[in-house]
Design a protein around this motif. Sequence first.
Motif, PDB file in Angstrom:
ATOM      1  N   HIS A  96       5.776  -8.832 -12.970  1.00 33.15           N
ATOM      2  CA  HIS A  96       4.332  -8.580 -13.086  1.00 33.15           C
ATOM      3  C   HIS A  96       3.677  -7.653 -12.136  1.00 33.15           C
ATOM      4  N   LEU A  97       4.254  -6.302 -12.019  1.00 31.35           N
ATOM      5  CA  LEU A  97       3.785  -5.329 -11.181  1.00 31.35           C
ATOM      6  C   LEU A  97       2.579  -4.734 -11.807  1.00 31.35           C
ATOM      7  N   MET A  98       1.427  -4.698 -10.738  1.00 32.14           N
ATOM      8  CA  MET A  98       0.162  -4.147 -11.181  1.00 32.14           C
ATOM      9  C   MET A  98      -0.048  -2.936 -10.249  1.00 32.14           C
ATOM     10  N   GLU A  99      -0.563  -1.907 -10.909  1.00 36.92           N
ATOM     11  CA  GLU A  99      -0.867  -0.755  -9.839  1.00 36.92           C
ATOM     12  C   GLU A  99      -2.325  -0.733  -9.568  1.00 36.92           C
ATOM     13  N   VAL A 100      -2.680  -0.594  -8.553  1.00 37.71           N
ATOM     14  CA  VAL A 100      -3.913  -0.292  -7.800  1.00 37.71           C
ATOM     15  C   VAL A 100      -4.378   1.360  -7.785  1.00 37.71           C
ATOM     16  N   ARG A 101      -5.107   1.845  -8.906  1.00 32.67           N
ATOM     17  CA  ARG A 101      -5.202   3.380  -9.042  1.00 32.67           C
ATOM     18  C   ARG A 101      -6.849   3.549  -8.403  1.00 32.67           C
ATOM     19  N   ALA A 102      -6.967   4.873  -8.003  1.00 37.31           N
ATOM     20  CA  ALA A 102      -8.143   5.143  -7.552  1.00 37.31           C
ATOM     21  C   ALA A 102      -9.292   5.385  -8.741  1.00 37.31           C
ATOM     22  N   THR A 103     -10.361   4.859  -8.442  1.00 34.82           N
ATOM     23  CA  THR A 103     -11.458   5.119  -9.603  1.00 34.82           C
ATOM     24  C   THR A 103     -12.187   6.258  -9.629  1.00 34.82           C
TER      25      THR A 103
ATOM     26  N   LEU B 275      -2.371   4.214  -5.653  1.00 32.05           N
ATOM     27  CA  LEU B 275      -2.776   3.790  -4.162  1.00 32.05           C
ATOM     28  C   LEU B 275      -1.776   2.738  -3.559  1.00 32.05           C
ATOM     29  N   GLY B 276      -1.207   2.022  -4.692  1.00 36.68           N
ATOM     30  CA  GLY B 276      -0.585   0.654  -4.240  1.00 36.68           C
ATOM     31  C   GLY B 276      -0.074  -0.003  -5.384  1.00 36.68           C
ATOM     32  N   VAL B 277       0.712  -1.282  -5.188  1.00 36.09           N
ATOM     33  CA  VAL B 277       1.155  -2.040  -6.283  1.00 36.09           C
ATOM     34  C   VAL B 277       0.920  -3.668  -5.796  1.00 36.09           C
ATOM     35  N   ILE B 278       0.780  -4.398  -6.788  1.00 38.91           N
ATOM     36  CA  ILE B 278       0.776  -5.717  -6.642  1.00 38.91           C
ATOM     37  C   ILE B 278       1.787  -6.513  -7.492  1.00 38.91           C
ATOM     38  N   THR B 279       2.755  -7.425  -6.874  1.00 34.36           N
ATOM     39  CA  THR B 279       3.516  -8.224  -7.642  1.00 34.36           C
ATOM     40  C   THR B 279       3.619  -9.652  -7.336  1.00 34.36           C
ATOM     41  N   ASN B 280       4.003 -10.498  -8.291  1.00 31.37           N
ATOM     42  CA  ASN B 280       4.132 -12.098  -7.868  1.00 31.37           C
ATOM     43  C   ASN B 280       5.203 -11.879  -6.586  1.00 31.37           C
ATOM     44  N   VAL B 281       5.609 -13.301  -6.499  1.00 31.34           N
ATOM     45  CA  VAL B 281       6.558 -13.360  -5.132  1.00 31.34           C
ATOM     46  C   VAL B 281       7.891 -13.154  -5.723  1.00 31.34           C
ATOM     47  N   PHE B 282       7.997 -13.171  -6.898  1.00 31.72           N
ATOM     48  CA  PHE B 282       9.642 -12.656  -7.625  1.00 31.72           C
ATOM     49  C   PHE B 282       9.850 -11.356  -7.775  1.00 31.72           C
ATOM     50  N   GLY B 283       8.753 -10.668  -7.744  1.00 30.89           N
ATOM     51  CA  GLY B 283       8.778  -9.008  -7.790  1.00 30.89           C
ATOM     52  C   GLY B 283       8.564  -8.797  -9.323  1.00 30.89           C
TER      53      GLY B 283
ATOM     54  N   ALA C  20       0.826  -1.083  -0.226  1.00 35.67           N
ATOM     55  CA  ALA C  20       0.032   0.141  -0.109  1.00 35.67           C
ATOM     56  C   ALA C  20       0.768   1.270   0.029  1.00 35.67           C
ATOM     57  N   GLU C  21       0.526   2.176  -0.654  1.00 41.25           N
ATOM     58  CA  GLU C  21       1.344   3.598  -0.758  1.00 41.25           C
ATOM     59  C   GLU C  21       0.634   4.756  -0.045  1.00 41.25           C
ATOM     60  N   VAL C  22      -0.742   4.555   0.224  1.00 44.29           N
ATOM     61  CA  VAL C  22      -1.470   5.374   1.194  1.00 44.29           C
ATOM     62  C   VAL C  22      -2.188   4.842   2.189  1.00 44.29           C
ATOM     63  N   ARG C  23      -2.397   5.554   3.033  1.00 45.90           N
ATOM     64  CA  ARG C  23      -3.206   5.010   4.514  1.00 45.90           C
ATOM     65  C   ARG C  23      -4.539   5.481   4.703  1.00 45.90           C
ATOM     66  N   VAL C  24      -5.134   4.957   5.707  1.00 45.05           N
ATOM     67  CA  VAL C  24      -6.684   5.367   5.907  1.00 45.05           C
ATOM     68  C   VAL C  24      -6.388   6.836   6.264  1.00 45.05           C
ATOM     69  N   GLY C  25      -7.342   7.683   5.763  1.00 42.65           N
ATOM     70  CA  GLY C  25      -7.318   9.228   6.147  1.00 42.65           C
ATOM     71  C   GLY C  25      -6.957   9.962   5.281  1.00 42.65           C
ATOM     72  N   LYS C  26      -6.387   9.364   4.133  1.00 40.49           N
ATOM     73  CA  LYS C  26      -5.753  10.119   3.112  1.00 40.49           C
ATOM     74  C   LYS C  26      -6.675  10.514   1.916  1.00 40.49           C
ATOM     75  N   ARG C  27      -6.847  11.636   1.716  1.00 40.60           N
ATOM     76  CA  ARG C  27      -7.760  12.322   0.392  1.00 40.60           C
ATOM     77  C   ARG C  27      -7.019  11.570  -0.975  1.00 40.60           C
ATOM     78  N   VAL C  28      -7.638  11.022  -1.734  1.00 34.73           N
ATOM     79  CA  VAL C  28      -7.228  10.470  -2.954  1.00 34.73           C
ATOM     80  C   VAL C  28      -7.828  11.107  -4.235  1.00 34.73           C
TER      81      VAL C  28
ATOM     82  N   ALA D 115     -10.643  -7.148  -1.358  1.00 34.57           N
ATOM     83  CA  ALA D 115     -10.836  -5.667  -1.091  1.00 34.57           C
ATOM     84  C   ALA D 115      -9.531  -5.047  -0.472  1.00 34.57           C
ATOM     85  N   LEU D 116      -8.974  -4.017  -1.215  1.00 33.04           N
ATOM     86  CA  LEU D 116      -7.762  -3.390  -0.759  1.00 33.04           C
ATOM     87  C   LEU D 116      -8.272  -2.046   0.122  1.00 33.04           C
ATOM     88  N   PHE D 117      -8.872  -1.469  -0.548  1.00 37.42           N
ATOM     89  CA  PHE D 117      -9.082   0.125  -0.057  1.00 37.42           C
ATOM     90  C   PHE D 117     -10.743   0.343  -0.023  1.00 37.42           C
ATOM     91  N   HIS D 118     -11.052   0.759   0.903  1.00 37.92           N
ATOM     92  CA  HIS D 118     -12.497   1.366   0.770  1.00 37.92           C
ATOM     93  C   HIS D 118     -12.526   3.112   0.869  1.00 37.92           C
TER      94      HIS D 118
END
Length: 343
Positions: free
Chosen positions: A285-292, A275-283, A261-269, A311-314
């Motif tokens: 296939h990075l995929m970004e999670v972006r605010a919709t 907001l964060g990234v997901i990779t496989n365990v080898f680092g 995660a690159e932001v925490r609860v309480g942040k205006r986005v 679910a990652l961010f509410h």
Amino acid sequence: MRPTAFRIAGERIYPGESKIVALEVARLYDFTEMKVPVQVVRGAKPGPTLFVCAAIHGDEINGVEIVKRLLQSPVLRKISGTLIAVPIVNIFGFNIRSRYLPDRRDLNRSFPGSKEGSLAARLADVFINEIVKRSSHGVDLHTGALHRYNLPQVRASLEDSETRRIAEAFPVSVILNSSLRDGSLRQAAADLNIPTLLFEGGQALRFEESVIRLGLRGVLSLMKEIEMIPRSGYESERRPRAFWAKSSHWLRAPQSGLFTAEVRVGKRVKRGQRLGVITNVFGEHLMEVRATHSGLVIGEALLPLVNRGDALFHVATFEDFGQFQEGEDWSVDEVLSRRGVDL
Ligand SMILES: [Zn+2]
């Protein structure tokens, strides 16, 4: 003339008295009798009847501590009306540190319940008949689920003016407008015309001091608002303003892997912000999670191990997003210090 007794669980409680009673719910297969502990505090003077309950989800324990501290508060000696405090509703889940009941049912999807139903339905039925129907107002205390952290927030229906009034007594920055048909206690209470709100903050199976203090402060402010305890001019002046969110949505994992995660609860986005990234365990296939949508992060996953769709961010969204200044931090400690809320 003798004052009227409040009758519950075979006990009589008169004005000026306080009693702990146990509501019978069920006998389990091992012959154990399961009972919900309740404390009824009656003021000497008449007034509203407020129920405050916690641990409908058995592992959400911040509220248990909030109710405990409320019952120790010296102001209860001066209340008008009746407080019905229920520190643990889901006694089954609480004992096994689980959100659910032994049949894996979610109590907060089982209201209003029934006498002939499952354990969850019967517990819901007892709670509605013995507690909710005798109240004029209600507060239901929750936290985020296991491995999820929630910004302290209130969930209430904007449509009912009395619910709106009591919701705004809480010193939170976000009130989520929701009127779901979901089998929750809040919905069942609303159907009975008993204004009820849900407070939540923090995570399951943890005590968090700032959330506990804020929740306690919220319940006491609400009691002032409905004139159960005397109001002091000083406090009403300092009440912070809450923002009503028009809706909220979850951002979900676009793939399985390790989540940073690159932001925490309480942040205006802002819409499109990373907001964060997901990779496989080898680092790879990075995929970004972006605010919709632009909004405020009010919930986050704490567990970095995610499957696609988790679910990652509410994110709460607002009619007037401009009210949140860019770069401002709305995390609980920041909000409390900036707004001068003295807990
Ligand atoms: Zn809950």
